[in-house]
Motif scaffolding. Sequence first.
Motif, PDB file in Angstrom:
ATOM      1  N   GLY A  81     -22.091  79.558  21.170  1.00 11.06           N
ATOM      2  CA  GLY A  81     -21.344  80.309  22.160  1.00 11.06           C
ATOM      3  C   GLY A  81     -20.247  81.145  21.550  1.00 11.06           C
ATOM      4  N   PRO A  82     -19.531  81.874  22.387  1.00 10.63           N
ATOM      5  CA  PRO A  82     -18.469  82.760  21.912  1.00 10.63           C
ATOM      6  C   PRO A  82     -17.338  81.987  21.235  1.00 10.63           C
ATOM      7  CG  PRO A  82     -18.416  82.596  24.303  1.00 10.63           C
ATOM      8  CD  PRO A  82     -19.647  81.873  23.855  1.00 10.63           C
ATOM      9  N   MET A  83     -16.673  82.660  20.317  1.00 11.32           N
ATOM     10  CA  MET A  83     -15.560  82.076  19.580  1.00 11.32           C
ATOM     11  C   MET A  83     -14.272  82.800  19.939  1.00 11.32           C
ATOM     12  SD  MET A  83     -17.111  81.427  15.741  1.00 11.32           S
ATOM     13  CE  MET A  83     -16.928  83.126  15.278  1.00 11.32           C
ATOM     14  N   ASP A  84     -13.189  82.045  20.005  1.00 12.02           N
ATOM     15  CA  ASP A  84     -11.849  82.595  20.164  1.00 12.02           C
ATOM     16  C   ASP A  84     -11.062  82.300  18.902  1.00 12.02           C
ATOM     17  OD1 ASP A  84     -12.239  83.570  22.704  1.00 12.02           O
ATOM     18  OD2 ASP A  84     -10.814  82.233  23.678  1.00 12.02           O
ATOM     19  N   VAL A  85     -10.243  83.255  18.473  1.00 14.61           N
ATOM     20  CA  VAL A  85      -9.345  83.036  17.353  1.00 14.61           C
ATOM     21  C   VAL A  85      -7.927  83.085  17.891  1.00 14.61           C
ATOM     22  CG1 VAL A  85      -9.338  85.491  16.677  1.00 14.61           C
ATOM     23  CG2 VAL A  85      -8.709  83.741  15.000  1.00 14.61           C
ATOM     24  N   GLY A  86      -7.100  82.151  17.455  1.00 12.53           N
ATOM     25  CA  GLY A  86      -5.720  82.092  17.895  1.00 12.53           C
ATOM     26  C   GLY A  86      -4.799  81.800  16.735  1.00 12.53           C
ATOM     27  N   GLY A  87      -3.616  82.359  16.820  1.00 18.27           N
ATOM     28  CA  GLY A  87      -2.640  82.207  15.751  1.00 18.27           C
ATOM     29  C   GLY A  87      -2.497  83.530  15.032  1.00 18.27           C
ATOM     30  N   ALA A  88      -1.280  83.973  14.863  1.00 23.14           N
ATOM     31  CA  ALA A  88      -1.019  85.316  14.338  1.00 23.14           C
ATOM     32  C   ALA A  88      -1.571  85.544  12.935  1.00 23.14           C
ATOM     33  CB  ALA A  88       0.483  85.582  14.361  1.00 23.14           C
ATOM     34  N   THR A  89      -1.360  84.618  12.035  1.00 21.59           N
ATOM     35  CA  THR A  89      -1.783  84.814  10.650  1.00 21.59           C
ATOM     36  C   THR A  89      -3.296  84.806  10.531  1.00 21.59           C
ATOM     37  OG1 THR A  89       0.267  83.792   9.885  1.00 21.59           O
ATOM     38  CG2 THR A  89      -1.539  83.936   8.290  1.00 21.59           C
ATOM     39  N   LEU A  90      -3.945  83.842  11.185  1.00 26.59           N
ATOM     40  CA  LEU A  90      -5.400  83.756  11.135  1.00 26.59           C
ATOM     41  C   LEU A  90      -6.029  84.976  11.802  1.00 26.59           C
ATOM     42  CD1 LEU A  90      -7.936  82.147  10.403  1.00 26.59           C
ATOM     43  CD2 LEU A  90      -7.726  80.989  12.624  1.00 26.59           C
ATOM     44  N   ALA A  91      -5.540  85.350  12.971  1.00 26.39           N
ATOM     45  CA  ALA A  91      -6.087  86.512  13.675  1.00 26.39           C
ATOM     46  C   ALA A  91      -5.873  87.788  12.863  1.00 26.39           C
ATOM     47  CB  ALA A  91      -5.470  86.634  15.056  1.00 26.39           C
ATOM     48  N   ALA A  92      -4.735  87.895  12.185  1.00 29.36           N
ATOM     49  CA  ALA A  92      -4.471  89.087  11.361  1.00 29.36           C
ATOM     50  C   ALA A  92      -5.497  89.211  10.241  1.00 29.36           C
ATOM     51  CB  ALA A  92      -3.052  89.033  10.792  1.00 29.36           C
ATOM     52  N   ALA A  93      -5.845  88.099   9.615  1.00 26.00           N
ATOM     53  CA  ALA A  93      -6.856  88.139   8.550  1.00 26.00           C
ATOM     54  C   ALA A  93      -8.208  88.574   9.115  1.00 26.00           C
ATOM     55  CB  ALA A  93      -6.967  86.767   7.882  1.00 26.00           C
ATOM     56  N   ALA A  94      -8.579  88.036  10.276  1.00 21.86           N
ATOM     57  CA  ALA A  94      -9.841  88.416  10.913  1.00 21.86           C
ATOM     58  C   ALA A  94      -9.809  89.878  11.353  1.00 21.86           C
ATOM     59  CB  ALA A  94     -10.123  87.495  12.102  1.00 21.86           C
ATOM     60  N   MET A  95      -8.659  90.328  11.850  1.00 23.48           N
ATOM     61  CA  MET A  95      -8.504  91.720  12.290  1.00 23.48           C
ATOM     62  C   MET A  95      -8.671  92.673  11.109  1.00 23.48           C
ATOM     63  SD  MET A  95      -5.239  93.165  14.512  1.00 23.48           S
ATOM     64  CE  MET A  95      -5.063  91.628  15.399  1.00 23.48           C
ATOM     65  N   ARG A  96      -7.974  92.388  10.008  1.00 23.63           N
ATOM     66  CA  ARG A  96      -8.063  93.254   8.821  1.00 23.63           C
ATOM     67  C   ARG A  96      -9.475  93.284   8.248  1.00 23.63           C
ATOM     68  NH1 ARG A  96      -3.007  91.026   7.996  1.00 23.63           N
ATOM     69  NH2 ARG A  96      -3.829  89.445   6.597  1.00 23.63           N
ATOM     70  N   ALA A  97     -10.217  92.186   8.393  1.00 20.77           N
ATOM     71  CA  ALA A  97     -11.590  92.110   7.879  1.00 20.77           C
ATOM     72  C   ALA A  97     -12.607  92.716   8.849  1.00 20.77           C
ATOM     73  CB  ALA A  97     -11.954  90.649   7.582  1.00 20.77           C
ATOM     74  N   GLY A  98     -12.151  93.176  10.017  1.00 17.27           N
ATOM     75  CA  GLY A  98     -13.060  93.791  10.980  1.00 17.27           C
ATOM     76  C   GLY A  98     -13.966  92.799  11.688  1.00 17.27           C
ATOM     77  N   LEU A  99     -13.515  91.558  11.836  1.00 14.80           N
ATOM     78  CA  LEU A  99     -14.351  90.517  12.426  1.00 14.80           C
ATOM     79  C   LEU A  99     -14.155  90.336  13.928  1.00 14.80           C
ATOM     80  CD1 LEU A  99     -13.984  87.821   9.617  1.00 14.80           C
ATOM     81  CD2 LEU A  99     -15.952  89.333  10.059  1.00 14.80           C
ATOM     82  N   ILE A 100     -13.109  90.913  14.491  1.00 21.13           N
ATOM     83  CA  ILE A 100     -12.826  90.702  15.913  1.00 21.13           C
ATOM     84  C   ILE A 100     -13.631  91.688  16.756  1.00 21.13           C
ATOM     85  CG2 ILE A 100     -11.042  90.717  17.704  1.00 21.13           C
ATOM     86  CD1 ILE A 100      -9.106  89.669  15.574  1.00 21.13           C
ATOM     87  N   ASP A 101     -14.372  91.127  17.726  1.00 27.06           N
ATOM     88  CA  ASP A 101     -15.222  91.917  18.610  1.00 27.06           C
ATOM     89  C   ASP A 101     -14.530  92.278  19.912  1.00 27.06           C
ATOM     90  OD1 ASP A 101     -17.673  91.659  16.959  1.00 27.06           O
ATOM     91  OD2 ASP A 101     -17.428  89.531  17.443  1.00 27.06           O
ATOM     92  N   GLU A 102     -13.547  91.480  20.304  1.00 29.31           N
ATOM     93  CA  GLU A 102     -12.871  91.720  21.581  1.00 29.31           C
ATOM     94  C   GLU A 102     -11.419  91.278  21.486  1.00 29.31           C
ATOM     95  OE1 GLU A 102     -12.887  89.630  25.899  1.00 29.31           O
ATOM     96  OE2 GLU A 102     -14.836  90.405  25.265  1.00 29.31           O
ATOM     97  N   TYR A 103     -10.559  92.033  22.173  1.00 28.42           N
ATOM     98  CA  TYR A 103      -9.152  91.682  22.310  1.00 28.42           C
ATOM     99  C   TYR A 103      -8.887  91.438  23.788  1.00 28.42           C
ATOM    100  CZ  TYR A 103      -8.715  93.504  17.593  1.00 28.42           C
ATOM    101  OH  TYR A 103      -8.860  93.718  16.243  1.00 28.42           O
ATOM    102  N   ALA A 104      -8.398  90.252  24.131  1.00 27.47           N
ATOM    103  CA  ALA A 104      -7.998  89.926  25.503  1.00 27.47           C
ATOM    104  C   ALA A 104      -6.484  89.773  25.471  1.00 27.47           C
ATOM    105  CB  ALA A 104      -8.679  88.656  25.991  1.00 27.47           C
ATOM    106  N   ILE A 105      -5.808  90.779  25.993  1.00 30.12           N
ATOM    107  CA  ILE A 105      -4.353  90.873  25.895  1.00 30.12           C
ATOM    108  C   ILE A 105      -3.756  90.584  27.265  1.00 30.12           C
ATOM    109  CG2 ILE A 105      -2.446  92.397  25.326  1.00 30.12           C
ATOM    110  CD1 ILE A 105      -4.525  94.025  23.637  1.00 30.12           C
ATOM    111  N   VAL A 106      -2.985  89.507  27.345  1.00 33.35           N
ATOM    112  CA  VAL A 106      -2.332  89.111  28.597  1.00 33.35           C
ATOM    113  C   VAL A 106      -0.856  89.478  28.450  1.00 33.35           C
ATOM    114  CG1 VAL A 106      -1.835  87.204  30.155  1.00 33.35           C
ATOM    115  CG2 VAL A 106      -4.017  87.258  28.917  1.00 33.35           C
ATOM    116  N   THR A 107      -0.483  90.632  29.019  1.00 30.56           N
ATOM    117  CA  THR A 107       0.848  91.198  28.811  1.00 30.56           C
ATOM    118  C   THR A 107       1.804  90.755  29.909  1.00 30.56           C
ATOM    119  OG1 THR A 107      -0.191  93.112  27.776  1.00 30.56           O
ATOM    120  CG2 THR A 107       2.121  93.326  28.416  1.00 30.56           C
TER     121      THR A 107
END
Length: 187
Positions: A119-145
Motif C-alpha cells: 500500500g501507499p507510504m507516508d514519510v514524516g519528519g523534516a530531515t527524512l522527508a528532505a532527503a526523500a525530496m532532494r532524491a525525487g522520491l516524493i510522489d505527493e505532498y499533502a499540506i495541512v496549512t
Amino acid sequence: MRKLTFAMNLSLDGYIAAPGDDLGWSVPSDELFQWWSDRVGATGLALYGRKLWETMSSHWPTADQQPGATPAEIEFARRWRDMPKVVFSSTTSTVDWNTRLVTGDAVTEITRLKADDGGPMDVGGATLAAAAMRAGLIDEYAIVTHPVLVGGGTPFFTALDNWVNLSLVETRTFPDGVVLTRYETRR
C-alpha cells in the motif's frame, strides 16, 4: 511501485514546528483529527525520522488507555499501533509497535521500499522527508496549512537543486481556517 506522500501540518509561513519544536499551534479540530486518523488507517507503511518517531511513540501506543480518551483518540491509537512503520535513525537502538529500525542510508532504503509491492507510504519528519525530496522520491505532498505565523522553526520544504513541478489534486477546508492542499509530482 508504491506511492510516497509527505503529509504534515504546517504554519502559513511554512514551518512544521515552531522554535523549540513547539507544536501547540497545530492542535486539530475533530474533523481534521478524523482526516489524519483515516490517513493512518489507509497507510501501508509509515516512514519516520527519529524526532517524529520519538514524538509519536511517546504518546500513541497507550493513548487509548488514558482516562478520558475519546473514541477518536482510541481509534487513532489502534490504527497507529497496527500500521507498519520504519524508523530511520543512527542513534535510536530499539523500536516497538509494528516497527522496524533502519540505520543505513535512507534514500537507498526508501528507493527499495517504493519498488516493493504494498500500500501507499507516508514519510514524516523534516530531515527524512528532505532527503526523500532532494532524491525525487516524493510522489505527493499533502499540506495541512494552519492560519498561524510562527516566525521560524523546522521548515516543511528543503532547499532543492532543481524545480519540482506539481499538479493540484485536492483542496479542502477544515474548521478554524485550516486548509488541506494535495499536490502530485509531475514526472
